[in-house]
Design a protein around this motif. Sequence first.
Motif, PDB file in Angstrom:
ATOM      1  N   LYS A 175       0.829  -1.207   0.000  1.00 29.07           N
ATOM      2  CA  LYS A 175       0.000   0.000   0.000  1.00 29.07           C
ATOM      3  C   LYS A 175       0.863   1.258   0.000  1.00 29.07           C
ATOM      4  O   LYS A 175       0.574   2.223  -0.707  1.00 29.07           O
ATOM      5  CB  LYS A 175      -0.925   0.010   1.219  1.00 29.07           C
ATOM      6  N   ASP A 176       1.932   1.235   0.781  1.00 33.86           N
ATOM      7  CA  ASP A 176       2.829   2.390   0.839  1.00 33.86           C
ATOM      8  C   ASP A 176       3.490   2.628  -0.510  1.00 33.86           C
ATOM      9  O   ASP A 176       3.665   3.781  -0.933  1.00 33.86           O
ATOM     10  CB  ASP A 176       3.898   2.176   1.915  1.00 33.86           C
ATOM     11  N   GLU A 177       3.859   1.553  -1.196  1.00 34.21           N
ATOM     12  CA  GLU A 177       4.492   1.688  -2.505  1.00 34.21           C
ATOM     13  C   GLU A 177       3.518   2.245  -3.540  1.00 34.21           C
ATOM     14  O   GLU A 177       3.897   3.057  -4.387  1.00 34.21           O
ATOM     15  CB  GLU A 177       5.038   0.321  -2.966  1.00 34.21           C
ATOM     16  N   VAL A 178       2.273   1.794  -3.479  1.00 25.97           N
ATOM     17  CA  VAL A 178       1.257   2.302  -4.409  1.00 25.97           C
ATOM     18  C   VAL A 178       1.031   3.791  -4.164  1.00 25.97           C
ATOM     19  O   VAL A 178       0.984   4.592  -5.114  1.00 25.97           O
ATOM     20  CB  VAL A 178      -0.067   1.531  -4.252  1.00 25.97           C
ATOM     21  N   LYS A 179       0.914   4.172  -2.900  1.00 26.39           N
ATOM     22  CA  LYS A 179       0.698   5.589  -2.584  1.00 26.39           C
ATOM     23  C   LYS A 179       1.890   6.428  -3.034  1.00 26.39           C
ATOM     24  O   LYS A 179       1.719   7.536  -3.559  1.00 26.39           O
ATOM     25  CB  LYS A 179       0.465   5.763  -1.080  1.00 26.39           C
ATOM     26  N   LYS A 180       3.094   5.889  -2.858  1.00 27.57           N
ATOM     27  CA  LYS A 180       4.291   6.591  -3.294  1.00 27.57           C
ATOM     28  C   LYS A 180       4.282   6.793  -4.808  1.00 27.57           C
ATOM     29  O   LYS A 180       4.640   7.854  -5.316  1.00 27.57           O
ATOM     30  CB  LYS A 180       5.536   5.804  -2.872  1.00 27.57           C
ATOM     31  N   SER A 181       3.838   5.773  -5.544  1.00 21.77           N
ATOM     32  CA  SER A 181       3.751   5.861  -7.006  1.00 21.77           C
ATOM     33  C   SER A 181       2.720   6.900  -7.434  1.00 21.77           C
ATOM     34  O   SER A 181       2.929   7.648  -8.395  1.00 21.77           O
ATOM     35  CB  SER A 181       3.388   4.491  -7.596  1.00 21.77           C
ATOM     36  N   ILE A 182       1.596   6.952  -6.710  1.00 24.54           N
ATOM     37  CA  ILE A 182       0.555   7.939  -7.012  1.00 24.54           C
ATOM     38  C   ILE A 182       1.090   9.349  -6.789  1.00 24.54           C
ATOM     39  O   ILE A 182       0.905  10.244  -7.629  1.00 24.54           O
ATOM     40  CB  ILE A 182      -0.696   7.701  -6.147  1.00 24.54           C
ATOM     41  N   ARG A 183       1.770   9.567  -5.683  1.00 28.34           N
ATOM     42  CA  ARG A 183       2.315  10.888  -5.363  1.00 28.34           C
ATOM     43  C   ARG A 183       3.323  11.329  -6.428  1.00 28.34           C
ATOM     44  O   ARG A 183       3.308  12.478  -6.879  1.00 28.34           O
ATOM     45  CB  ARG A 183       2.972  10.868  -3.979  1.00 28.34           C
ATOM     46  N   LYS A 184       4.198  10.409  -6.819  1.00 36.16           N
ATOM     47  CA  LYS A 184       5.213  10.735  -7.825  1.00 36.16           C
ATOM     48  C   LYS A 184       4.562  11.082  -9.164  1.00 36.16           C
ATOM     49  O   LYS A 184       4.929  12.071  -9.817  1.00 36.16           O
ATOM     50  CB  LYS A 184       6.170   9.555  -7.994  1.00 36.16           C
ATOM     51  N   ALA A 185       3.582  10.283  -9.570  1.00 39.31           N
ATOM     52  CA  ALA A 185       2.889  10.534 -10.836  1.00 39.31           C
ATOM     53  C   ALA A 185       2.096  11.839 -10.767  1.00 39.31           C
ATOM     54  O   ALA A 185       2.032  12.599 -11.742  1.00 39.31           O
ATOM     55  CB  ALA A 185       1.964   9.365 -11.154  1.00 39.31           C
ATOM     56  N   ALA A 186       1.490  12.116  -9.617  1.00 41.05           N
ATOM     57  CA  ALA A 186       0.693  13.330  -9.462  1.00 41.05           C
ATOM     58  C   ALA A 186       1.571  14.578  -9.518  1.00 41.05           C
ATOM     59  O   ALA A 186       1.202  15.578 -10.146  1.00 41.05           O
ATOM     60  CB  ALA A 186      -0.076  13.287  -8.144  1.00 41.05           C
ATOM     61  N   LEU A 187       2.732  14.542  -8.870  1.00 36.35           N
ATOM     62  CA  LEU A 187       3.638  15.686  -8.924  1.00 36.35           C
ATOM     63  C   LEU A 187       4.025  15.999 -10.365  1.00 36.35           C
ATOM     64  O   LEU A 187       4.050  17.166 -10.782  1.00 36.35           O
ATOM     65  CB  LEU A 187       4.897  15.410  -8.104  1.00 36.35           C
ATOM     66  N   SER A 188       4.324  14.955 -11.116  1.00 33.42           N
ATOM     67  CA  SER A 188       4.682  15.141 -12.525  1.00 33.42           C
ATOM     68  C   SER A 188       3.522  15.732 -13.324  1.00 33.42           C
ATOM     69  O   SER A 188       3.699  16.645 -14.133  1.00 33.42           O
ATOM     70  CB  SER A 188       5.111  13.804 -13.133  1.00 33.42           C
ATOM     71  N   GLU A 189       2.326  15.225 -13.077  1.00 35.15           N
ATOM     72  CA  GLU A 189       1.142  15.696 -13.799  1.00 35.15           C
ATOM     73  C   GLU A 189       0.820  17.146 -13.432  1.00 35.15           C
ATOM     74  O   GLU A 189       0.530  17.971 -14.309  1.00 35.15           O
ATOM     75  CB  GLU A 189      -0.051  14.797 -13.468  1.00 35.15           C
ATOM     76  N   PHE A 190       0.868  17.479 -12.150  1.00 37.42           N
ATOM     77  CA  PHE A 190       0.570  18.850 -11.727  1.00 37.42           C
ATOM     78  C   PHE A 190       1.627  19.832 -12.240  1.00 37.42           C
ATOM     79  O   PHE A 190       1.300  20.963 -12.599  1.00 37.42           O
ATOM     80  CB  PHE A 190       0.478  18.936 -10.196  1.00 37.42           C
ATOM     81  N   LYS A 191       2.877  19.408 -12.290  1.00 38.79           N
ATOM     82  CA  LYS A 191       3.922  20.292 -12.792  1.00 38.79           C
ATOM     83  C   LYS A 191       3.783  20.503 -14.301  1.00 38.79           C
ATOM     84  O   LYS A 191       4.082  21.575 -14.826  1.00 38.79           O
ATOM     85  CB  LYS A 191       5.309  19.726 -12.477  1.00 38.79           C
ATOM     86  N   LYS A 192       3.303  19.480 -14.985  1.00 37.74           N
ATOM     87  CA  LYS A 192       3.180  19.562 -16.439  1.00 37.74           C
ATOM     88  C   LYS A 192       1.941  20.348 -16.855  1.00 37.74           C
ATOM     89  O   LYS A 192       1.975  21.149 -17.795  1.00 37.74           O
ATOM     90  CB  LYS A 192       3.117  18.158 -17.040  1.00 37.74           C
ATOM     91  N   HIS A 193       0.834  20.142 -16.151  1.00 33.53           N
ATOM     92  CA  HIS A 193      -0.444  20.710 -16.602  1.00 33.53           C
ATOM     93  C   HIS A 193      -1.084  21.692 -15.626  1.00 33.53           C
ATOM     94  O   HIS A 193      -2.065  22.354 -15.986  1.00 33.53           O
ATOM     95  CB  HIS A 193      -1.438  19.573 -16.882  1.00 33.53           C
ATOM     96  N   GLY A 194      -0.564  21.794 -14.397  1.00 30.53           N
ATOM     97  CA  GLY A 194      -1.200  22.653 -13.405  1.00 30.53           C
ATOM     98  C   GLY A 194      -2.395  21.966 -12.762  1.00 30.53           C
ATOM     99  O   GLY A 194      -2.887  20.943 -13.245  1.00 30.53           O
ATOM    100  N   TYR A 195      -2.864  22.559 -11.657  1.00 28.87           N
ATOM    101  CA  TYR A 195      -3.968  21.948 -10.919  1.00 28.87           C
ATOM    102  C   TYR A 195      -5.223  21.803 -11.773  1.00 28.87           C
ATOM    103  O   TYR A 195      -5.851  20.739 -11.811  1.00 28.87           O
ATOM    104  CB  TYR A 195      -4.286  22.773  -9.674  1.00 28.87           C
ATOM    105  N   LEU A 196      -5.594  22.867 -12.485  1.00 26.85           N
ATOM    106  CA  LEU A 196      -6.872  22.875 -13.200  1.00 26.85           C
ATOM    107  C   LEU A 196      -6.937  21.806 -14.286  1.00 26.85           C
ATOM    108  O   LEU A 196      -7.967  21.143 -14.454  1.00 26.85           O
ATOM    109  CB  LEU A 196      -7.123  24.252 -13.812  1.00 26.85           C
ATOM    110  N   LYS A 197      -5.854  21.640 -15.035  1.00 25.47           N
ATOM    111  CA  LYS A 197      -5.880  20.742 -16.185  1.00 25.47           C
ATOM    112  C   LYS A 197      -5.351  19.343 -15.873  1.00 25.47           C
ATOM    113  O   LYS A 197      -5.383  18.463 -16.741  1.00 25.47           O
ATOM    114  CB  LYS A 197      -5.083  21.354 -17.343  1.00 25.47           C
ATOM    115  N   ALA A 198      -4.874  19.141 -14.669  1.00 20.26           N
ATOM    116  CA  ALA A 198      -4.366  17.818 -14.304  1.00 20.26           C
ATOM    117  C   ALA A 198      -5.489  16.789 -14.318  1.00 20.26           C
ATOM    118  O   ALA A 198      -6.638  17.089 -13.949  1.00 20.26           O
ATOM    119  CB  ALA A 198      -3.722  17.866 -12.920  1.00 20.26           C
ATOM    120  N   SER A 199      -5.160  15.592 -14.743  1.00 25.61           N
ATOM    121  CA  SER A 199      -6.161  14.541 -14.905  1.00 25.61           C
ATOM    122  C   SER A 199      -5.863  13.351 -13.999  1.00 25.61           C
ATOM    123  O   SER A 199      -4.742  12.831 -13.987  1.00 25.61           O
ATOM    124  CB  SER A 199      -6.172  14.076 -16.369  1.00 25.61           C
ATOM    125  N   ILE A 200      -6.875  12.939 -13.245  1.00 20.78           N
ATOM    126  CA  ILE A 200      -6.731  11.745 -12.415  1.00 20.78           C
ATOM    127  C   ILE A 200      -6.435  10.530 -13.290  1.00 20.78           C
ATOM    128  O   ILE A 200      -5.629   9.659 -12.919  1.00 20.78           O
ATOM    129  CB  ILE A 200      -8.007  11.506 -11.574  1.00 20.78           C
TER     130      ILE A 200
END
Length: 207
Positions: free
Chosen positions: A5-30
């Motif tokens: 579970k910790d590894e999955v959450k870590k992967s989500i956080r890493k992917a989310a940081l990349s997505e938010f940095k690339k597209h910003g909060y508004l355009k980021a996609s789950i």
Amino acid sequence: MQILKDEVKKSIRKAALSEFKKHGYLKASIRQIADAAGITPGNIYRYFKSKDDLFDELIQPIQEQLAEVLRVTKQEVDSTLCTELSDHLLILRRIDASLMLLFKESSTELTILLNLSEGSRFASAKQDVITLVNQIITEVFTEEIAPSGVLSPKEQLAASMIATTMIESISLILRDHEDGDTIKMLVDELLYLYCTGISEKIKLLKA
């Protein structure tokens, strides 16, 4: 199971940081975050209630650190210690140093906070920094060129313009560069130019 579970959450956080940095909060996609993390969108909601919840977990720590920097700096500005031009310019450099320290510790998060948080509850973070810098520059101008204690509308606009362009420029440097040494060099040069310009402007107005 907990390790998984910790590894999955870590992967989500890493992917989310990349997505938010690339597209910003508004355009980021789950969905994009899920694809990058190698899981389904539904699995993300097992760990985070919403995109807001995920964004908050990533960005709130750096926002709290920035808020504390601003709180301490404002206390110093409001104190009687700041009576000379050099005192105020030193505080501008301390804000610079604080931003660089935060960047060193959390570069992606700070970049997102200052440049890509529109639409989130952290959208005012950059304006909070601008407001504080405007207060500092306004106090400098008032102390140096306004014996009456009141700036003219023109000088008030000048102080606001300087504060806004200074912080916007620092934000662009953070957005466009990733190497810490390069960022520090560019921001130090920027602060030097602004502080020199402020000093020269005051000399002209007092002449």
